[in-house]
Design a protein around this motif. Structure first.
Motif, PDB file in Angstrom:
ATOM      1  N   MET A   1      -8.929 -48.674  77.250  1.00  0.00           N
ATOM      2  CA  MET A   1      -9.698 -48.901  76.025  1.00  0.00           C
ATOM      3  C   MET A   1     -10.060 -47.609  75.306  1.00  0.00           C
ATOM      4  O   MET A   1     -10.846 -47.621  74.362  1.00  0.00           O
ATOM      5  CB  MET A   1     -10.968 -49.688  76.365  1.00  0.00           C
ATOM      6  N   SER A   2      -9.497 -46.492  75.742  1.00  0.00           N
ATOM      7  CA  SER A   2      -9.879 -45.207  75.154  1.00  0.00           C
ATOM      8  C   SER A   2      -9.455 -45.097  73.689  1.00  0.00           C
ATOM      9  O   SER A   2     -10.188 -44.554  72.856  1.00  0.00           O
ATOM     10  CB  SER A   2      -9.280 -44.054  75.960  1.00  0.00           C
ATOM     11  N   GLY A   3      -8.283 -45.612  73.346  1.00  0.00           N
ATOM     12  CA  GLY A   3      -7.791 -45.514  71.980  1.00  0.00           C
ATOM     13  C   GLY A   3      -8.642 -46.283  70.995  1.00  0.00           C
ATOM     14  O   GLY A   3      -9.058 -45.743  69.954  1.00  0.00           O
ATOM     15  N   ILE A   4      -8.929 -47.529  71.323  1.00  0.00           N
ATOM     16  CA  ILE A   4      -9.740 -48.340  70.427  1.00  0.00           C
ATOM     17  C   ILE A   4     -11.167 -47.803  70.370  1.00  0.00           C
ATOM     18  O   ILE A   4     -11.818 -47.808  69.320  1.00  0.00           O
ATOM     19  CB  ILE A   4      -9.721 -49.830  70.847  1.00  0.00           C
ATOM     20  N   GLY A   5     -11.643 -47.288  71.510  1.00  0.00           N
ATOM     21  CA  GLY A   5     -12.980 -46.710  71.537  1.00  0.00           C
ATOM     22  C   GLY A   5     -13.105 -45.513  70.609  1.00  0.00           C
ATOM     23  O   GLY A   5     -14.089 -45.369  69.880  1.00  0.00           O
ATOM     24  N   LYS A   6     -12.102 -44.661  70.618  1.00  0.00           N
ATOM     25  CA  LYS A   6     -12.118 -43.475  69.762  1.00  0.00           C
ATOM     26  C   LYS A   6     -12.101 -43.882  68.287  1.00  0.00           C
ATOM     27  O   LYS A   6     -12.781 -43.273  67.453  1.00  0.00           O
ATOM     28  CB  LYS A   6     -10.910 -42.584  70.076  1.00  0.00           C
ATOM     29  N   HIS A   7     -11.327 -44.928  67.969  1.00  0.00           N
ATOM     30  CA  HIS A   7     -11.260 -45.380  66.576  1.00  0.00           C
ATOM     31  C   HIS A   7     -12.598 -45.967  66.129  1.00  0.00           C
ATOM     32  O   HIS A   7     -13.083 -45.658  65.036  1.00  0.00           O
ATOM     33  CB  HIS A   7     -10.167 -46.420  66.397  1.00  0.00           C
ATOM     34  N   LEU A   8     -13.198 -46.822  66.950  1.00  0.00           N
ATOM     35  CA  LEU A   8     -14.440 -47.472  66.553  1.00  0.00           C
ATOM     36  C   LEU A   8     -15.602 -46.492  66.503  1.00  0.00           C
ATOM     37  O   LEU A   8     -16.387 -46.489  65.554  1.00  0.00           O
ATOM     38  CB  LEU A   8     -14.769 -48.609  67.523  1.00  0.00           C
ATOM     39  N   ASP A   9     -15.715 -45.666  67.547  1.00  0.00           N
ATOM     40  CA  ASP A   9     -16.834 -44.736  67.646  1.00  0.00           C
ATOM     41  C   ASP A   9     -16.681 -43.528  66.735  1.00  0.00           C
ATOM     42  O   ASP A   9     -17.670 -42.866  66.405  1.00  0.00           O
ATOM     43  CB  ASP A   9     -17.000 -44.244  69.083  1.00  0.00           C
ATOM     44  N   ARG A  10     -15.437 -43.216  66.362  1.00  0.00           N
ATOM     45  CA  ARG A  10     -15.152 -41.988  65.616  1.00  0.00           C
ATOM     46  C   ARG A  10     -15.636 -40.760  66.411  1.00  0.00           C
ATOM     47  O   ARG A  10     -16.083 -39.765  65.839  1.00  0.00           O
ATOM     48  CB  ARG A  10     -15.824 -41.989  64.242  1.00  0.00           C
ATOM     49  N   SER A  11     -15.566 -40.873  67.728  1.00  0.00           N
ATOM     50  CA  SER A  11     -16.015 -39.765  68.569  1.00  0.00           C
ATOM     51  C   SER A  11     -15.244 -39.760  69.878  1.00  0.00           C
ATOM     52  O   SER A  11     -14.679 -40.779  70.301  1.00  0.00           O
ATOM     53  CB  SER A  11     -17.516 -39.882  68.864  1.00  0.00           C
ATOM     54  N   SER A  12     -15.228 -38.587  70.516  1.00  0.00           N
ATOM     55  CA  SER A  12     -14.569 -38.419  71.797  1.00  0.00           C
ATOM     56  C   SER A  12     -15.202 -37.241  72.522  1.00  0.00           C
ATOM     57  O   SER A  12     -15.287 -36.135  71.962  1.00  0.00           O
ATOM     58  CB  SER A  12     -13.066 -38.179  71.605  1.00  0.00           C
ATOM     59  N   ASP A  13     -15.686 -37.475  73.735  1.00  0.00           N
ATOM     60  CA  ASP A  13     -16.315 -36.417  74.542  1.00  0.00           C
ATOM     61  C   ASP A  13     -17.451 -35.718  73.804  1.00  0.00           C
ATOM     62  O   ASP A  13     -17.619 -34.498  73.881  1.00  0.00           O
ATOM     63  CB  ASP A  13     -15.271 -35.378  74.974  1.00  0.00           C
ATOM     64  N   GLY A  14     -18.224 -36.492  73.046  1.00  0.00           N
ATOM     65  CA  GLY A  14     -19.368 -35.931  72.361  1.00  0.00           C
ATOM     66  C   GLY A  14     -19.044 -35.176  71.095  1.00  0.00           C
ATOM     67  O   GLY A  14     -19.917 -34.517  70.514  1.00  0.00           O
ATOM     68  N   GLU A  15     -17.787 -35.258  70.638  1.00  0.00           N
ATOM     69  CA  GLU A  15     -17.369 -34.585  69.418  1.00  0.00           C
ATOM     70  C   GLU A  15     -16.861 -35.624  68.422  1.00  0.00           C
ATOM     71  O   GLU A  15     -16.302 -36.651  68.813  1.00  0.00           O
ATOM     72  CB  GLU A  15     -16.260 -33.571  69.701  1.00  0.00           C
ATOM     73  N   ILE A  16     -17.042 -35.363  67.137  1.00  0.00           N
ATOM     74  CA  ILE A  16     -16.553 -36.275  66.107  1.00  0.00           C
ATOM     75  C   ILE A  16     -15.027 -36.314  66.136  1.00  0.00           C
ATOM     76  O   ILE A  16     -14.371 -35.278  66.215  1.00  0.00           O
ATOM     77  CB  ILE A  16     -17.054 -35.848  64.714  1.00  0.00           C
ATOM     78  N   SER A  17     -14.487 -37.520  66.084  1.00  0.00           N
ATOM     79  CA  SER A  17     -13.035 -37.719  66.064  1.00  0.00           C
ATOM     80  C   SER A  17     -12.666 -38.338  64.717  1.00  0.00           C
ATOM     81  O   SER A  17     -13.248 -39.348  64.309  1.00  0.00           O
ATOM     82  CB  SER A  17     -12.606 -38.639  67.204  1.00  0.00           C
ATOM     83  N   VAL A  18     -11.708 -37.746  64.024  1.00  0.00           N
ATOM     84  CA  VAL A  18     -11.359 -38.179  62.670  1.00  0.00           C
ATOM     85  C   VAL A  18      -9.950 -38.774  62.657  1.00  0.00           C
ATOM     86  O   VAL A  18      -8.962 -38.050  62.735  1.00  0.00           O
ATOM     87  CB  VAL A  18     -11.433 -36.999  61.674  1.00  0.00           C
ATOM     88  N   PRO A  19      -9.814 -40.117  62.540  1.00  0.00           N
ATOM     89  CA  PRO A  19      -8.487 -40.721  62.426  1.00  0.00           C
ATOM     90  C   PRO A  19      -7.790 -40.276  61.147  1.00  0.00           C
ATOM     91  O   PRO A  19      -8.440 -39.852  60.187  1.00  0.00           O
ATOM     92  CB  PRO A  19      -8.797 -42.230  62.393  1.00  0.00           C
ATOM     93  N   GLU A  20      -6.469 -40.424  61.112  1.00  0.00           N
ATOM     94  CA  GLU A  20      -5.707 -39.916  59.975  1.00  0.00           C
ATOM     95  C   GLU A  20      -5.962 -40.684  58.690  1.00  0.00           C
ATOM     96  O   GLU A  20      -5.745 -40.154  57.585  1.00  0.00           O
ATOM     97  CB  GLU A  20      -4.209 -39.946  60.288  1.00  0.00           C
ATOM     98  N   ASN A  21      -6.450 -41.923  58.778  1.00  0.00           N
ATOM     99  CA  ASN A  21      -6.680 -42.717  57.568  1.00  0.00           C
ATOM    100  C   ASN A  21      -8.097 -42.587  57.021  1.00  0.00           C
ATOM    101  O   ASN A  21      -8.472 -43.300  56.101  1.00  0.00           O
ATOM    102  CB  ASN A  21      -6.392 -44.194  57.849  1.00  0.00           C
TER     103      ASN A  21
END
Length: 216
Positions: free
Chosen positions: A15-35
């Motif tokens: 579930m890591s991929g969907i989690g990163k998309h929904l949360d917009r975060s990973s390991d306490g850092e902001i994660s920015v999808p390409e869209n």
């Protein structure tokens, strides 16, 4: 008239991929999808299981310890009571996307009172199906082309089983959810799509791809 869009997909395994998309975060850092419009990502709002609202910065800090996978597994640890190991191919959660066309959603979010009412109606729609306890998190994404709401729910029954079939077994139930949802959305100027339409159902993953293409 705009259409009420309700998309659903079952989530299994990693579930890591969907989690990163929904949360917009990973390991306490902001994660920015390409869209995503990066300068708008801070406008996103997230809600935890208890309905507490978080700014995006607050949510990024929160998810450092409370990752998407951890939030789902906590539900199993606390509420799954069957003396049987959960199958690897079991549906662990269900993701919903709730939105409409770009102009309709822009109109809704131009008035904060209407926007808050729309969010409340979406939450209550899911609560009536799954119960409050099964809504793990909700995410309002305002950083993509069209504002939309995500929700993840665990299909845990009142007697402690994990059973997606109890909630979404068959096309008939899914059609009924579409109809009920559209009825709720009528006050916002939306209507249901054609029943029995031959148009292919767009799953959330495919819907996100469409949004990516629109921003290019």
């Amino acid at each position: 008239m705009s259409f009420a869009i309700l998309r659903m997909q079952k989530v299994k395994g990693n579930m890591s991929g969907i989690g990163k998309h929904l949360d917009r975060s990973s390991d306490g850092e902001i994660s920015v999808p390409e869209n995503v419009q990066e300068n708008q990502i801070q406008n996103n709002i997230h809600w935890n299981k208890h309905g507490k609202a978080f700014t995006h910065k607050e949510w990024t800090d929160y998810t450092k310890e409370n990752t998407f996978s951890n939030r789902i597994n906590t539900e199993f640890n606390e509420r799954y009571t069957i003396d049987k190991k959960i199958r690897k191919d079991a549906v662990r959660c269900i993701e919903y996307i709730m939105t409409s066309d770009h102009q309709k959603m822009t109109d809704i979010f131009s008035d904060q009172n209407i926007a808050q009412e729309w969010i409340k109606d979406n939450k209550e729609f899911l609560e009536n199906i799954y119960g409050k306890e099964n809504i793990v998190s909700m995410h309002l994404h305002l950083d993509e082309h069209t504002p939309h709401l995500h929700a993840t729910v665990t299909p845990i029954t009142n007697d402690g089983r994990l059973s997606a079939k109890d909630y979404i077994d068959g096309k008939k139930i899914l059609r009924e959810q579409q109809t009920t949802y559209a009825k709720i959305m009528e006050k916002y100027g939306m209507e249901r799509g054609e029943k029995g339409s031959t148009a292919k159902h767009t799953r959330p993953r495919e819907y996100r791809k469409q949004q990516i293409n629109r921003t290019r």
